[in-house]
Design a protein around this motif. Structure first.
Motif, PDB file in Angstrom:
ATOM      1  N   LEU A 194       0.806  -1.217   0.000  1.00 39.54           N
ATOM      2  CA  LEU A 194       0.000   0.000   0.000  1.00 39.54           C
ATOM      3  C   LEU A 194       0.844   1.275   0.000  1.00 39.54           C
ATOM      4  N   ALA A 195       1.943   1.281   0.753  1.00 36.88           N
ATOM      5  CA  ALA A 195       2.705   2.520   0.969  1.00 36.88           C
ATOM      6  C   ALA A 195       3.222   3.158  -0.322  1.00 36.88           C
ATOM      7  N   PRO A 196       3.883   2.443  -1.230  1.00 41.92           N
ATOM      8  CA  PRO A 196       4.383   3.126  -2.435  1.00 41.92           C
ATOM      9  C   PRO A 196       3.274   3.646  -3.344  1.00 41.92           C
ATOM     10  N   ALA A 197       2.182   2.887  -3.448  1.00 43.39           N
ATOM     11  CA  ALA A 197       1.076   3.365  -4.276  1.00 43.39           C
ATOM     12  C   ALA A 197       0.436   4.602  -3.665  1.00 43.39           C
ATOM     13  N   ALA A 198       0.220   4.588  -2.344  1.00 45.94           N
ATOM     14  CA  ALA A 198      -0.379   5.745  -1.684  1.00 45.94           C
ATOM     15  C   ALA A 198       0.542   6.954  -1.761  1.00 45.94           C
ATOM     16  N   ALA A 199       1.862   6.749  -1.652  1.00 49.66           N
ATOM     17  CA  ALA A 199       2.802   7.865  -1.756  1.00 49.66           C
ATOM     18  C   ALA A 199       2.725   8.511  -3.139  1.00 49.66           C
ATOM     19  N   PHE A 200       2.538   7.706  -4.177  1.00 44.56           N
ATOM     20  CA  PHE A 200       2.401   8.259  -5.524  1.00 44.56           C
ATOM     21  C   PHE A 200       1.096   9.041  -5.662  1.00 44.56           C
ATOM     22  N   ASP A 201       0.040   8.540  -5.048  1.00 41.08           N
ATOM     23  CA  ASP A 201      -1.253   9.214  -5.156  1.00 41.08           C
ATOM     24  C   ASP A 201      -1.312  10.485  -4.324  1.00 41.08           C
ATOM     25  N   HIS A 202      -0.513  10.577  -3.259  1.00 43.29           N
ATOM     26  CA  HIS A 202      -0.545  11.743  -2.384  1.00 43.29           C
ATOM     27  C   HIS A 202       0.233  12.936  -2.954  1.00 43.29           C
ATOM     28  N   ARG A 203       0.940  12.733  -4.057  1.00 40.10           N
ATOM     29  CA  ARG A 203       1.744  13.819  -4.599  1.00 40.10           C
ATOM     30  C   ARG A 203       0.822  14.936  -5.095  1.00 40.10           C
ATOM     31  N   PRO A 204       1.329  16.128  -5.182  1.00 45.43           N
ATOM     32  CA  PRO A 204       0.499  17.224  -5.710  1.00 45.43           C
ATOM     33  C   PRO A 204       0.019  16.914  -7.125  1.00 45.43           C
ATOM     34  N   GLY A 205      -1.270  17.059  -7.331  1.00 49.11           N
ATOM     35  CA  GLY A 205      -1.852  16.778  -8.631  1.00 49.11           C
ATOM     36  C   GLY A 205      -2.194  15.322  -8.840  1.00 49.11           C
ATOM     37  N   GLY A 206      -2.064  14.487  -7.795  1.00 43.09           N
ATOM     38  CA  GLY A 206      -2.388  13.083  -7.906  1.00 43.09           C
ATOM     39  C   GLY A 206      -3.890  12.867  -8.011  1.00 43.09           C
ATOM     40  N   PRO A 207      -4.314  11.651  -8.403  1.00 42.51           N
ATOM     41  CA  PRO A 207      -5.748  11.364  -8.547  1.00 42.51           C
ATOM     42  C   PRO A 207      -6.454  11.436  -7.198  1.00 42.51           C
ATOM     43  N   ALA A 208      -7.471  12.276  -7.086  1.00 46.64           N
ATOM     44  CA  ALA A 208      -8.161  12.510  -5.812  1.00 46.64           C
ATOM     45  C   ALA A 208      -8.875  11.259  -5.328  1.00 46.64           C
ATOM     46  N   LEU A 209      -9.499  10.511  -6.248  1.00 47.71           N
ATOM     47  CA  LEU A 209     -10.247   9.325  -5.827  1.00 47.71           C
ATOM     48  C   LEU A 209      -9.315   8.259  -5.265  1.00 47.71           C
ATOM     49  N   LEU A 210      -8.220   8.011  -5.948  1.00 41.68           N
ATOM     50  CA  LEU A 210      -7.262   7.029  -5.446  1.00 41.68           C
ATOM     51  C   LEU A 210      -6.605   7.496  -4.153  1.00 41.68           C
ATOM     52  N   ASP A 211      -6.397   8.820  -4.039  1.00 36.18           N
ATOM     53  CA  ASP A 211      -5.824   9.361  -2.810  1.00 36.18           C
ATOM     54  C   ASP A 211      -6.748   9.104  -1.631  1.00 36.18           C
ATOM     55  N   ALA A 212      -8.039   9.322  -1.836  1.00 32.91           N
ATOM     56  CA  ALA A 212      -9.017   9.073  -0.766  1.00 32.91           C
ATOM     57  C   ALA A 212      -9.086   7.586  -0.435  1.00 32.91           C
ATOM     58  N   ALA A 213      -9.029   6.738  -1.473  1.00 31.42           N
ATOM     59  CA  ALA A 213      -9.062   5.292  -1.224  1.00 31.42           C
ATOM     60  C   ALA A 213      -7.845   4.853  -0.423  1.00 31.42           C
ATOM     61  N   GLY A 214      -6.677   5.436  -0.764  1.00 37.66           N
ATOM     62  CA  GLY A 214      -5.478   5.098  -0.017  1.00 37.66           C
ATOM     63  C   GLY A 214      -5.571   5.494   1.441  1.00 37.66           C
ATOM     64  N   ARG A 215      -6.139   6.668   1.717  1.00 36.71           N
ATOM     65  CA  ARG A 215      -6.297   7.104   3.103  1.00 36.71           C
ATOM     66  C   ARG A 215      -7.238   6.177   3.872  1.00 36.71           C
ATOM     67  N   LEU A 216      -8.329   5.762   3.219  1.00 37.18           N
ATOM     68  CA  LEU A 216      -9.257   4.837   3.875  1.00 37.18           C
ATOM     69  C   LEU A 216      -8.588   3.499   4.179  1.00 37.18           C
ATOM     70  N   LEU A 217      -7.806   3.026   3.239  1.00 35.69           N
ATOM     71  CA  LEU A 217      -7.123   1.748   3.465  1.00 35.69           C
ATOM     72  C   LEU A 217      -6.112   1.865   4.600  1.00 35.69           C
ATOM     73  N   PHE A 218      -5.392   2.971   4.673  1.00 36.35           N
ATOM     74  CA  PHE A 218      -4.455   3.158   5.787  1.00 36.35           C
ATOM     75  C   PHE A 218      -5.198   3.243   7.116  1.00 36.35           C
ATOM     76  N   GLY A 219      -6.380   3.858   7.131  1.00 31.12           N
ATOM     77  CA  GLY A 219      -7.170   3.895   8.363  1.00 31.12           C
ATOM     78  C   GLY A 219      -7.599   2.512   8.802  1.00 31.12           C
ATOM     79  N   ALA A 220      -8.045   1.700   7.828  1.00 28.96           N
ATOM     80  CA  ALA A 220      -8.429   0.325   8.170  1.00 28.96           C
ATOM     81  C   ALA A 220      -7.228  -0.468   8.651  1.00 28.96           C
ATOM     82  N   LEU A 221      -6.060  -0.245   8.019  1.00 24.65           N
ATOM     83  CA  LEU A 221      -4.846  -0.943   8.444  1.00 24.65           C
ATOM     84  C   LEU A 221      -4.485  -0.568   9.877  1.00 24.65           C
ATOM     85  N   ALA A 222      -4.571   0.722  10.203  1.00 33.12           N
ATOM     86  CA  ALA A 222      -4.254   1.159  11.564  1.00 33.12           C
ATOM     87  C   ALA A 222      -5.222   0.553  12.576  1.00 33.12           C
ATOM     88  N   ALA A 223      -6.500   0.476  12.218  1.00 35.20           N
ATOM     89  CA  ALA A 223      -7.494  -0.087  13.139  1.00 35.20           C
ATOM     90  C   ALA A 223      -7.219  -1.567  13.400  1.00 35.20           C
TER      91      ALA A 223
END
Length: 792
Positions: A285-314
């Protein structure tokens, strides 16, 4: 020399009670009728033999080629001579000798070829030992629970470390670096379909899809660990102990639930499996989310990555909570199973991993794999967490030891923290060795990929200084052993006054005694090793995080001597790690094919897996959870059925099993059993390294509760020793040190030179049969005398 001065049990100070003297049962109450007495009384006597480390055959133990299995299975069983199968129906034939039985348990530790894979579980076994090595404590239940919690957390970090190493090899080095580099991919044609250039932009060449495919390797490893833990529990640890009530103030080894840890192992297995799967999820998850979090990255994938990290933390918090929430339950036989937690927690982690792989595999134009994955941060965080846990564990152990000091305890109570540190270091060395060897295989000397994380290189560079310290310690021990050997020559000569002097013979006997005494120096070696490991490991962590470069490049602009030392240490450390890894794999491969090599591995597990899995569910299985209930059930049922006399006779590790089984008996049965130990590590190893369970108070309690106990040992034995019970309660346990060899020179009884036996063949000494007969005589009930005539 010190061991030779043990007080003889045959001197006038030995207060041996007359044969048949009744012993007081602490559970007896006036006016209450005992309901567990045998229905009849028999003169028959039974000697239950338990072999030690390395195992034996029933034919050798019983001294007869014709043996019959009377109870048990192919894994562990009780055997008798063919002529003694129906001995209970012919008690008159056995008035002058006990009926020998052999309990053979060697297949619990050295069986089929698949057990060679247990070598991979070595760090888990070592950290599990740390749980049982806590100092003795009284009225400190919260501190004891906190000690166990810290060890369980250290065990969890080892699982994450092992899976992270697999992720480093499969995801980072192979899928991310080598497959993403044209030069490296050309060297390995099997990576062609993953290479953007080799496959001309094929579907699998996208970085996220490469990572998702490579995730199968660490996921399979996690599943294999789960399977081995579940399968070995069913085969080894599912035996229910003899049901009995807990005795207040009694040693924990006698608790009803001590040898039945099903609930805890199941909970820990679920938590560690979840942690392993989450480690793989984070690596994908980490490398894909890091690519999506860059400025101008895809907003939908960025949000999905954040949700997945939240589930992982839980889920990570849930796994840690499961590890922290419950420890061992020993005062009762806990047969409950948290089925919802055991099933749903790993299933949730596996589902999250699947979703993360789909997320990472989504098309991302312009994404390229460059450099390393975030390995330095991950491994650095793990090493830092392990260091903090070991330091906290040391503080707790010091507090426990300070409140109840034990001068015989190894390392002044720091044995547990030291062993936990060694487990973490061993896990780091194995992880670094695997990563370094795979990087060398993939890239060789081409230097086309970045290679493994810098921290692993720093850790490998710390190995040569550690070895220098160990060699210096070994040199000092050799010098002291040589001095002790020269001192022992005078003692050997004094024991054979009047016999023709044989200088070579004296030197061999004295040298064997001096070498046997090295066992008592083990705490010094562990102390030096742990101190060097802690200091150099901390230095490696600081150096890697502060510079971000390998040791030789970090020392480029320093003094020539410093730079040369760094280069030499890095090169030698990398070579040693590689050599160690190759030897490790070679030993495992040989053990898989060679039964004798598997037997050697079995000896290692005999010592390391006596204890239940309390800190790590993926440790090799505990054979004592099968062996101790076997022995307890056999002693209890036989004594109740026949009312006969029973001597349980244990050699080496068998004496530890015998003591543990006797503690599990009810007080009334325990008071009718005699204990004969020889070559026993009960005090010399277990009492010093596991003082909370085999300390002086526990061994004195065992001495008071059994009908009688005798311990035989030799000064030439590197494992066995005295049990050092001198509480004045009944006759002494320790016999004077047995002669070894049995004859100094040639005699009519020994016309050929007698061998130095050391740890083996205790039955060959006449003292063995003599002491066994004395124990049986002390078990014999007195015949009732005539009633006194009433006074006129």
């Amino acid at each position: 020399m010190e061991r030779a001065k043990e007080r003889s049990a045959d001197d006038p100070a030995d207060r041996t009670p007359a044969p048949g003297t009744p012993r007081t049962d602490p559970t007896d109450r006036p006016g209450e009728q005992r309901t567990d007495e045998p229905l009849g009384t028999s003169e028959i006597a039974l000697e239950l033999l338990v072999h030690g480390v390395g195992g034996s055959t029933p034919e050798k133990m019983l001294g007869d080629p014709r043996t019959v299995r009377i109870t048990g299975d192919d894994t562990a069983a009780v055997f008798r001579r063919a002529g003694d199968v129906d001995a209970e129906s012919r008690p008159g034939d056995h008035r002058d000798r006990p009926v020998p039985e052999a309990y053979v348990w060697c297949n619990l530790t050295s069986g089929n070829a698949s057990r060679a894979l247990w070598l991979l579980l070595l760090p888990f076994m070592v950290v599990n030992l740390a749980h049982w090595m806590r100092p003795a404590a009284r009225d400190r239940p919260r501190t004891v629970r906190f000690y166990g919690l810290l060890v369980r957390l250290a065990g969890l970090t080892l699982t994450v470390l092992l899976v992270a190493a697999a992720c480093e090899v499969a995801l980072d080095l192979t899928a991310w670096q080598c497959a993403g580099t044209a030069a490296c991919a050309r060297r390995h044609s099997w990576l062609g379909f993953l290479s953007p250039t080799g496959s001309t932009g094929g579907w699998w060449s996208a970085p996220g899809r490469r990572l998702a495919l490579a995730a199968l390797v660490p996921t399979t490893l996690t599943g294999l660990l789960w399977y081995l833990s579940h399968r070995t529990w069913s085969a080894y640890e599912s035996t229910r102990p003899l049901a009995h009530d807990a005795e207040p103030g009694h040693t924990s080894l006698g608790s009803p639930g001590f040898w039945y840890g099903r609930r805890l192992v199941a909970r820990l297995r679920a938590a560690h499996t979840t942690a392993g799967l989450l480690t793989v999820t984070a690596a994908v998850l980490a490398p894909a989310a890091a690519f999506d979090h860059r400025p101008g990255g895809p907003a939908l994938l960025d949000a999905a990555g954040r949700l997945l990290f939240g589930a992982l933390a839980a889920l990570a918090v849930a796994a840690v909570w499961v590890v922290c929430r419950r420890g061992r339950s020993e005062n009762l036989l806990d047969q409950e199973l948290d089925r919802h937690l055991v099933r749903r927690l790993p299933l949730g982690a596996l589902t999250l991993l699947t979703v993360a792989c789909l997320y990472a595999g989504w098309s991302r134009p312009g994404w390229r794999s460059v450099g390393r994955l975030a390995g330095d941060q991950a491994f650095g965080g793990l090493v830092l967490a392990q260091g903090l846990l070991v330091i906290a564990l040391g503080a707790v152990a010091h507090d426990l030891h300070r409140r109840l000091p034990d001068p015989r305890a190894a390392m002044r109570g720091f044995g547990g923290p030291a062993v936990a540190l060694l487990a973490c270091a061993l896990g780091g060395v194995i992880s670094g060795g695997v990563a370094q060897r795979v990087a060398d295989w993939l890239d060789g000397t081409a230097a086309s990929i970045a290679g493994p994380p810098v921290l692993l290189t720093w850790q490998a560079s710390a190995i040569p200084p550690v070895l220098v310290v160990l060699f210096a310690t070994a040199g000092r021990l050799s010098w002291r052993t040589s001095r002790l050997g020269r001192a022992e020559r005078a003692a050997v000569g004094a024991e054979h006054v009047g016999e023709p002097e044989d200088t070579a013979r004296t030197r061999r006997i004295a040298g064997t005694r001096a070498m046997a005494a090295l066992t008592d120096r083990a705490p010094l070696v562990v102390t030096v090793l742990c101190a060097a490991t802690l200091v150099l490991g901390a230095g490696a962590l600081v150096g890697a995080l502060a510079t971000g470069r390998t040791p030789d490049t970090a020392a480029d602009r320093t003094y020539a001597l410093v730079h040369g030392t760094a280069q030499a240490s890095q090169a030698l450390g990398s070579w040693l790690v590689g050599l160690g890894f190759i030897l490790f794999v070679t030993w495992g491969r040989r053990a898989y094919k060679d039964a004798s090599a598997r037997r050697t591995i079995g000896i290692l597990w005999d010592v390391g897996t006596f204890w239940p899995r309390a800190a790590h569910p993926f440790a090799p299985p505990c054979y004592a959870e099968r062996a101790v209930p076997d022995l307890t059930w056999r002693m209890d049922t036989w004594t109740r059925r026949t009312g006969g006399r029973l001597v349980i006779s244990g050699h080496s590790q068998g004496s530890v099993l015998a003591a543990a089984a006797v503690w599990q008996l009810t007080p009334s049965v325990r008071g009718r059993v005699a204990l004969l130990t020889y070559g026993s590590p009960l005090e010399r190893l277990y009492g010093r390294w596991f003082p909370a369970h085999f300390g002086p108070a526990e061994l004195r309690s065992l001495h008071r509760e059994v009908a009688c106990w005798r311990n035989l040992y030799r000064l030439t034995d590197p494992i066995g020793g005295p049990v050092r019970i001198a509480d004045g309660d009944g006759p002494a346990v320790d016999h004077t040190p047995l002669k070894d060899p049995l004859a100094y020179g040639r005699t009519p009884g020994h016309p050929l030179p007698a061998p130095i036996l050391g740890h083996s063949d205790y039955q060959a000494d006449p003292a063995f049969a003599r002491e066994r007969e004395r124990l049986l005589a002390r078990l014999r009930p007195e015949l009732p005398g005539p009633r006194p005539r009433p006074a006129d």
